[in-house]
Scaffold this motif. Sequence first.
Motif, mmCIF file in Angstrom:
data_model
loop_
_atom_site.group_PDB
_atom_site.id
_atom_site.type_symbol
_atom_site.label_atom_id
_atom_site.label_comp_id
_atom_site.label_asym_id
_atom_site.label_seq_id
_atom_site.Cartn_x
_atom_site.Cartn_y
_atom_site.Cartn_z
ATOM 1 N N SER A 3 0.814 -1.211 0.000
ATOM 2 C CA SER A 3 0.000 0.000 0.000
ATOM 3 C C SER A 3 0.847 1.260 0.000
ATOM 4 O O SER A 3 0.401 2.314 -0.425
ATOM 5 C CB SER A 3 -0.942 -0.008 1.207
ATOM 6 O OG SER A 3 -0.191 -0.121 2.401
ATOM 7 N N HIS A 143 -5.807 -0.826 -10.872
ATOM 8 C CA HIS A 143 -5.370 -0.964 -9.484
ATOM 9 C C HIS A 143 -4.152 -0.075 -9.262
ATOM 10 O O HIS A 143 -3.297 0.063 -10.144
ATOM 11 C CB HIS A 143 -4.974 -2.416 -9.179
ATOM 12 C CG HIS A 143 -6.048 -3.417 -9.457
ATOM 13 N ND1 HIS A 143 -6.860 -3.941 -8.475
ATOM 14 C CD2 HIS A 143 -6.456 -4.000 -10.621
ATOM 15 C CE1 HIS A 143 -7.705 -4.797 -9.011
ATOM 16 N NE2 HIS A 143 -7.486 -4.854 -10.318
ATOM 17 N N ASP A 147 -2.048 -5.313 -4.289
ATOM 18 C CA ASP A 147 -2.813 -5.778 -3.132
ATOM 19 C C ASP A 147 -4.284 -6.005 -3.443
ATOM 20 O O ASP A 147 -4.943 -6.819 -2.786
ATOM 21 C CB ASP A 147 -2.695 -4.787 -1.975
ATOM 22 C CG ASP A 147 -1.278 -4.634 -1.473
ATOM 23 O OD1 ASP A 147 -0.470 -5.546 -1.722
ATOM 24 O OD2 ASP A 147 -0.977 -3.599 -0.847
ATOM 25 N N THR A 148 -4.839 -5.280 -4.425
ATOM 26 C CA THR A 148 -6.270 -5.353 -4.702
ATOM 27 C C THR A 148 -6.601 -6.249 -5.894
ATOM 28 O O THR A 148 -7.745 -6.269 -6.348
ATOM 29 C CB THR A 148 -6.840 -3.947 -4.940
ATOM 30 O OG1 THR A 148 -6.122 -3.311 -6.022
ATOM 31 C CG2 THR A 148 -6.712 -3.090 -3.686
#
Length: 362
Positions: A3, A143, A147-148
Motif C-alpha cells: 500500500s 489498481h 494488493d487489490t
Amino acid sequence: MSSDSPLIPPADFVRTAEEALPERMARAIALAGPIPLSQYMAAANAHYYASRDPLGTGGDFTTSPEISQMFGELIGLWCADLWDRAGRPEVAWVELGPGRGTLAADALRAMNRAGLAPPVHFVEISPALRDAQRARVPHATWHDTVDTLPTEPALIVVANEFFDALPIRQLVRRGEGWHERLIAAQDTLFLPIAGPAVPIAVIPEPLRDSAPGSIIEVSPHSVAIMRSLAARIVAQGGAMLAIDYGYEGPALADTLQAVRGHAFANPYEAPGEHDLSAHVDFTTLAAAAQSAGATAFGPVTQRDLLGQLGIDQRTAALARRTPDRADALLADRTRLMDAMGTLFRALAITRPDWPVPAGYGE
C-alpha cells in the motif's frame, strides 16, 4: 506492490504550493538531510509518469510492444498456450505498468483467437497512461497496487519493462567498508554522496572485498512485489512473465540511467523530467519467487523467447498478408531480436503444478 507503493511520492515531497519537484526535494533535503537514492528515484519517477505519456517517437523512449504488434501477439499466445495446457482454469490476466495498453490489446486479440478471453486487470498509477490504456482496453479494471488484484481465479501476470523503473539502493565501497549512496542538494543541484556504513552481512560474500569505488545495486521494492505476486500465484494458480533489461547477479554495476528524448541524460538533473531506470537483477527476482514457493524458469534472452514462440513465422505470415509492409515488418523483427533481443531477458514463474511455459523447455 504494498500500500505504500514505491511509485507514490514520499510525503516530504507533496506539493505545498506551486513549487516544482526539484524545489520541493531540495527543500526537504535542506530540512532533513540527504535522502537515500531509492527515495530520490521513487519521487522522480512518480512525478514523471503521472504527468505525461513518455512513449513513442514524440516521447522519451520506445518499448517492444510499440515497435511491433508481433511482440504482444506472441506474449498473448504464450499465455493462452500455458492456460490451455494447465487445463483451462478460470484466470484473470494482469499487466504491471501497461504503458499505453498496446501490449494488452495485441495480446488479448491473440488470446481471444485461442479461446481465452479473461478479465483484464492493470496495475497503473499514472493518470495520463490510464487514459491511453482505457482507449485501447476499455473493459479493464485498474489498481494502484497488487494488493487489490482478484483473490479467487488463477493469475497470469505480464510485466514488460516494469521492474527497471522501481527504486534501487546503491551500496558503495569506500576504504574498508560499504556505504549506502545518498542524494544531497545544493539549491536544486543534486549529487550522490556516501552515507552511513552498512553491515558487511548485507553484501554478497563474493563481492565483499571488491575494489574501492565498486557499487552494488539492490531493489527491495522489486523483491517485495515479486514475493507478493509469487505467493498469490502459488495460492491461486497461474504464472508470471517478466521481461526487462538486466543481468544475472550478484554483480558490481552502476546502472542507474536517465532517458529523455530518446537520449541519455544526467539522472541527477531535473528530477521528474526524465525516466529513471536501472538494470534488473534476475537472479534476485527468481530467488524471491522461489522463496514464496513458486517455480522459476530462466531468464532467457528476449531473442530466444521470441524465436521459440515463432516470431519468424509470424513475420512471414504478416508479410504475405501485407506485401507492401514486408520490409518494415522485417526491420521490426530485427530490432526486437538483435540489440534488444540480447539486452532484454525474460523470467517466468509458475505454481509448481503448472506446466513448463513455452520457451523454457529443453
